[in-house]
Design an enzyme around this catalytic site. Structure first.
Site, PDB file in Angstrom:
ATOM      1  N   LYS A   1      18.049  21.509  -1.155  1.00 60.25           N
ATOM      2  CA  LYS A   1      19.425  21.673  -0.895  1.00 60.25           C
ATOM      3  C   LYS A   1      19.912  23.259  -1.505  1.00 60.25           C
ATOM      4  O   LYS A   1      20.052  23.325  -2.874  1.00 60.25           O
ATOM      5  CB  LYS A   1      20.282  20.499  -1.290  1.00 60.25           C
ATOM      6  CG  LYS A   1      21.800  20.948  -0.861  1.00 60.25           C
ATOM      7  CD  LYS A   1      22.666  19.560  -1.145  1.00 60.25           C
ATOM      8  CE  LYS A   1      24.201  19.970  -0.810  1.00 60.25           C
ATOM      9  NZ  LYS A   1      25.143  18.771  -1.029  1.00 60.25           N
TER      10      LYS A   1
ATOM     11  N   LYS B   1      18.173  21.547   3.419  1.00 56.81           N
ATOM     12  CA  LYS B   1      19.558  21.687   4.016  1.00 56.81           C
ATOM     13  C   LYS B   1      20.025  23.155   3.423  1.00 56.81           C
ATOM     14  O   LYS B   1      19.766  23.193   2.308  1.00 56.81           O
ATOM     15  CB  LYS B   1      20.438  20.377   3.553  1.00 56.81           C
ATOM     16  CG  LYS B   1      21.921  20.463   3.909  1.00 56.81           C
ATOM     17  CD  LYS B   1      22.366  19.482   3.065  1.00 56.81           C
ATOM     18  CE  LYS B   1      24.051  19.582   3.215  1.00 56.81           C
ATOM     19  NZ  LYS B   1      24.859  18.672   2.546  1.00 56.81           N
TER      20      LYS B   1
HETATM   21  C1  PBG Z   1      28.119  17.112  -1.069  1.00 56.14           C
HETATM   22  C2  PBG Z   1      27.562  17.237   0.304  1.00 56.14           C
HETATM   23  C3  PBG Z   1      27.947  18.580   0.794  1.00 56.14           C
HETATM   24  C4  PBG Z   1      27.294  18.478   2.189  1.00 56.14           C
HETATM   25  C5  PBG Z   1      26.630  16.970   2.338  1.00 56.14           C
HETATM   26  N1  PBG Z   1      26.718  16.320   1.088  1.00 56.14           N
HETATM   27  C6  PBG Z   1      28.688  19.740   0.476  1.00 56.14           C
HETATM   28  C7  PBG Z   1      28.193  20.375  -0.644  1.00 56.14           C
HETATM   29  O1  PBG Z   1      27.058  20.136  -1.259  1.00 56.14           O
HETATM   30  O2  PBG Z   1      28.959  21.113  -1.148  1.00 56.14           O
HETATM   31  C8  PBG Z   1      27.527  19.204   3.217  1.00 56.14           C
HETATM   32  C9  PBG Z   1      27.282  18.767   4.677  1.00 56.14           C
HETATM   33  C10 PBG Z   1      27.790  19.847   5.675  1.00 56.14           C
HETATM   34  O3  PBG Z   1      28.138  20.819   5.217  1.00 56.14           O
HETATM   35  O4  PBG Z   1      27.542  19.369   6.900  1.00 56.14           O
HETATM   36  N2  PBG Z   1      27.246  16.537  -2.052  1.00 56.14           N
END
Ligand code: PBG
Length: 327
Positions: A196, A249
């Site tokens: 991520k 992601k």
């Molecule tokens: C947070 C989380 C995020 C997303 C999914 N879980 C945002 C972040 O890490 O700030 C993002 C999902 C999206 O942007 O569609 N744990």
């Protein structure tokens, strides 16, 4: 011209193009994220994500029913909590009667066969807007992992099929696996957000949950977008710790990473077509720059072509509708 190879011959008709098409996309591969809010009869628009709403549990049931009707049977739950329920330790995340466990039970009661995934991280519960416990401006790793393991048990007890840690703390997959197994939840899976990146493309999601970091950014735990070898290191670690599936992601700026991860692991690979990727297509379509449906279809097929077995996307329902029309 005297040409031996004329690749255009294979593109001559739609039937031939369909015959030689390399990539398939099935509705079973789509996961619909759901934003939850407390209360009854609530359906709140999210400005940067047209067509997506925060819904109270009773309204979510209607949304799940609609999705199931279209063949979408996997959901990922995200709670939007009032500021009053947030603190440094994310204590509300352990409330067995909290928004996520309550909604899990309600969906499970009415739709026994759907697959329910829950996001595990502290940000929806954190007054600091970070994915972990904050102390003196630092995001604590090991203390956070303890809370995440407890949170996973709360979700498993309420009926989650798959726990999905999105926090990027080190060692959380192993800790969650151990906690689940100790409590007898050996059948509950882990889909790890292994890879991520610290990304600007999460912007609209943070509006949806009102979860933007109150200070700094997430770069001490989420990955640097300049790196791919580090992605493979994260995958190896999560495999070793017991992940059942891994995720990359965001998706679109990281198709190369999806392809490399796919080649590197035997686990199913998920990709998250994130909120900013969704919002940009919606905004582009509204501005008359791009055809929304065709942009959606091309985007989702490109994520599949890169190697994703599973796609988390806010387009799950319109894409399911499009797929249905193809038959
Ligand atoms: C947070 C989380 C995020 C997303 C999914 N879980 C945002 C972040 O890490 O700030 C993002 C999902 C999206 O942007 O569609 N744990």
């Amino acid at each position: 011209m005297k040409l031996t190879q004329r690749p255009r011959r294979n593109r001559k008709t739609e039937a031939i193009r369909n015959m030689v098409a390399e990539t398939d996309l099935r509705v079973d591969q789509l996961v619909l994220p759901l934003f939850l809010v407390e209360g009854k009869n609530e359906k709140q628009a999210i400005q940067s994500m047209p067509g997506i709403f925060r819904m109270s549990p009773d309204m979510i049931l209607g949304e799940v029913e609609k999705a199931v009707g279209l063949g979408v049977k996997t959901f990922d739950l995200f709670p939007a909590l009032p500021e009053s329920k947030k603190d440094t330790y994310g204590k509300e995340s352990l409330n067995p009667n909290g928004l996520v466990p309550t909604t899990l039970k309600m969906i499970r009661d009415k739709f026994p066969d759907v697959t329910l995934i829950t996001d595990v991280a502290l940000d929806p519960y954190s007054s600091d807007g970070h994915d972990g416990i904050v102390k003196n401006g630092k995001i604590l790793n090991d203390e956070t992992v303890e809370v995440l393991a407890q949170m996973s048990l709360v979700h498993a007890l309420a009926g989650a099929d798959i726990i999905s840690p999105s926090d990027m703390m080190d060692g959380r997959v192993g800790a969650i696996r151990e906690a689940l197994d100790e409590d007898g939840f050996t059948d509950v899976g882990i889909l790890s957000y292994s890879v991520k990146y610290a990304s600007i493309f999460y912007g609209p999601f943070r509006e949806a949950l009102d979860s933007a970091p109150k200070f700094g950014d997430k770069k001490t735990y989420q990955m640097d977008f300049r790196n791919t070898r580090e992605a493979l290191r994260e995958i190896e670690q999560d495999e070793f710790e017991g992940a059942d599936m891994v995720m990359v992601k965001p998706a679109l700026s990281y198709l190369d990473v999806i392809a490399k991860v796919k080649a590197h692991t035997t686990l199913p690979v998920a990709a998250y077509n994130v909120s900013g990727e969704y919002g940009l297509i919606k905004a582009g379509a509204k501005a008359g720059i791009i055809d929304e449906t065709r942009a959606m279809v091309e985007t989702l097929y490109s994520i599949r072509r890169a190697g994703a077995d599973i796609i988390f996307t806010y387009f799950a329902l319109p894409m399911a509708e499009w797929l249905r029309q193809q038959k």
